[in-house]
Enzyme design. Structure first.
Site, mmCIF file in Angstrom:
data_model
loop_
_atom_site.group_PDB
_atom_site.id
_atom_site.type_symbol
_atom_site.label_atom_id
_atom_site.label_comp_id
_atom_site.label_asym_id
_atom_site.label_seq_id
_atom_site.Cartn_x
_atom_site.Cartn_y
_atom_site.Cartn_z
ATOM 1 N N TYR A 136 74.692 93.329 8.929
ATOM 2 C CA TYR A 136 75.209 94.766 8.812
ATOM 3 C C TYR A 136 76.633 95.210 8.475
ATOM 4 O O TYR A 136 77.500 94.427 9.148
ATOM 5 C CB TYR A 136 74.757 95.525 10.108
ATOM 6 C CG TYR A 136 73.349 95.514 10.616
ATOM 7 C CD1 TYR A 136 72.427 96.436 9.569
ATOM 8 C CD2 TYR A 136 72.806 95.022 11.718
ATOM 9 C CE1 TYR A 136 71.214 96.384 10.108
ATOM 10 C CE2 TYR A 136 71.259 94.893 11.752
ATOM 11 C CZ TYR A 136 70.516 95.925 11.123
ATOM 12 O OH TYR A 136 69.332 96.124 11.387
ATOM 13 N N LYS B 227 69.518 85.036 44.056
ATOM 14 C CA LYS B 227 69.320 86.496 43.396
ATOM 15 C C LYS B 227 69.648 86.528 42.081
ATOM 16 O O LYS B 227 70.002 85.632 41.376
ATOM 17 C CB LYS B 227 70.556 87.337 44.146
ATOM 18 C CG LYS B 227 71.743 87.046 43.882
ATOM 19 C CD LYS B 227 72.737 87.915 44.806
ATOM 20 C CE LYS B 227 74.250 87.409 44.500
ATOM 21 N NZ LYS B 227 75.213 88.372 45.235
#
Length: 383
Positions: free
Chosen positions: A275, A36
């Site tokens: 940033y 999964k």
């Protein structure tokens, strides 16, 4: 390559892990490979192919869409078991394609019987029992209704398995809860057996339970994280290794996540990098720009904390991790050039960046980190 990063999957590491797991559980317990979450980030298609080459013949998926991806990759006969999401309209497809699937509500059990009758083909169902996880599964007060449906559709419903899932077997603080779940499972199983319904497979163990609670192995174990070379938790590893004379990790990691230096930037002392103002150069620096950011699964929480490997040396992430790039400080690393390999996860030379280190720095579980690796990063099988 047309991609800013790629993932290598080691077949030899998987074979090592499968051999170890089979030795642990013994010859009479079935090993189901849980794939999964895109095979825990490793990629369902490439992983399933090499898993079959390593002798795996039983796969567990969460949903019908994962089963649909898995089916065409199988080169040899194998069992596919759907443990979770399967809409009623998909039941006919699942039965027609010999899928086994969990049932944990009466509606699905009833509709499975109807679909099987329509197809004139028996449906292989695994009854999931509610034992204390409180997520999915039939509670004790529903068993009589389950028995009625099984009896009504006995020609078309094959009770392949009876199962449950433990709520935290990877942590010792859940010991009493796990033991109570196991007791509840046994009691409900006895009720089914007393009514004439004995499953072919009793299964409750995930990786953590397989290690910490050997009595949960029963007929089959559902192994996820350990086949990929990782332990469910530090506690599980400590428990295992503490019982062995040889204090070596028997598991090998399959995954190596790599990129390359996109360009180099020379930054003067006092300048800010990236940033905002989270990182200021304390001296003249050389910074390598790597074309991987949080859009590619490299968490923003690793800003100013993460590390990568370049030329066999650790390089620190500086500044904020961007959507598509990160900056790493390479001033002290000799002869870094554009195009040089960057290891984000895995080994380079004698150094390694582990999944655990990501967890420590970013608060991500190893499961979470791996399954968040985008599906469109290419995966390649290596020896």
């Amino acid at each position: 390559m047309f991609h800013s990063s790629y993932i290598e999957i080691s077949k030899s590491a998987l074979q090592n892990n499968i051999n170890f797991l089979r030795k642990e559980i013994g010859p009479y317990v079935k090993l189901s490979s849980v794939i999964k979450g895109n095979a825990y980030g490793h990629g369902i298609e490439p992983f399933a192919a090499i898993a079959q080459e390593c002798g795996v013949d039983h796969f567990s998926v969460f949903s019908a869409d994962e089963a649909l991806r898995l089916l065409p990759t199988l080169k040899k006969p194998a069992t596919i078991m759907i443990m979770g999401y399967l809409d009623n309209p998909e039941l006919e497809w699942a039965i027609q394609n010999d899928m086994e699937f969990f049932v944990f509500e009466l509606d699905r059990l009833i509709e499975a019987g109807k679909a099987a009758k329509k197809l004139q083909k028996r449906a292989c169902v695994h009854l999931e029992l509610e034992t204390g996880m409180n997520r999915t599964g039939f509670g004790e007060n529903e068993i009589n209704n389950v028995l009625s449906v099984l009896e009504e559709h006995k020609e078309y419903l094959e009770l392949k398995g009876v199962c449950t899932h433990f709520a935290g077997a990877e942590s010792f603080q859940n010991h009493d809860r796990v033991q109570e779940q196991l007791n509840r499972y046994k009691q409900q199983l006895q009720r089914l057996q007393a009514s004439g319904y004995t499953p072919e497979q009793c299964h409750t163990a995930c990786s953590a339970a397989m290690v910490s609670y050997p009595e949960t192995r029963m007929d089959m174990v559902r192994i996820g994280i350990m086949q990929y070379g990782l332990w469910p938790s530090p506690e599980t590893y400590i428990q295992y290794i503490g019982q062995r004379e040889e204090k070596l990790d028997p598991l090998q990691r399959l995954i190596n996540w790599k990129s390359h230096v996109m360009t180099l930037k020379y930054v003067s002392q006092g300048e800010y990098i990236g940033y905002g103002t989270s990182y200021q150069a304390s001296r003249d620096m050389t910074v390598a720009i790597v074309p991987v950011g949080y859009a590619w699964g490299y968490s923003r929480t690793l800003s100013n904390h993460g590390q990568v490997l370049i030329n066999g040396v650790r390089a620190a992430v500086v500044g904020i991790v961007n959507m598509n790039v990160m900056m790493v400080q390479v001033t002290e690393i000799h002869d870094v050039r554009k195009g040089d390999e960057v290891v984000l996860l895995g080994k380079q030379g004698s150094e390694s960046i582990t999944v655990a280190s990501f967890g420590e720095l970013s608060t991500q579980l190893n499961y979470e980190l791996l399954t968040r690796l985008p599906i469109n990063i290419p995966r390649y099988v290596v020896d």
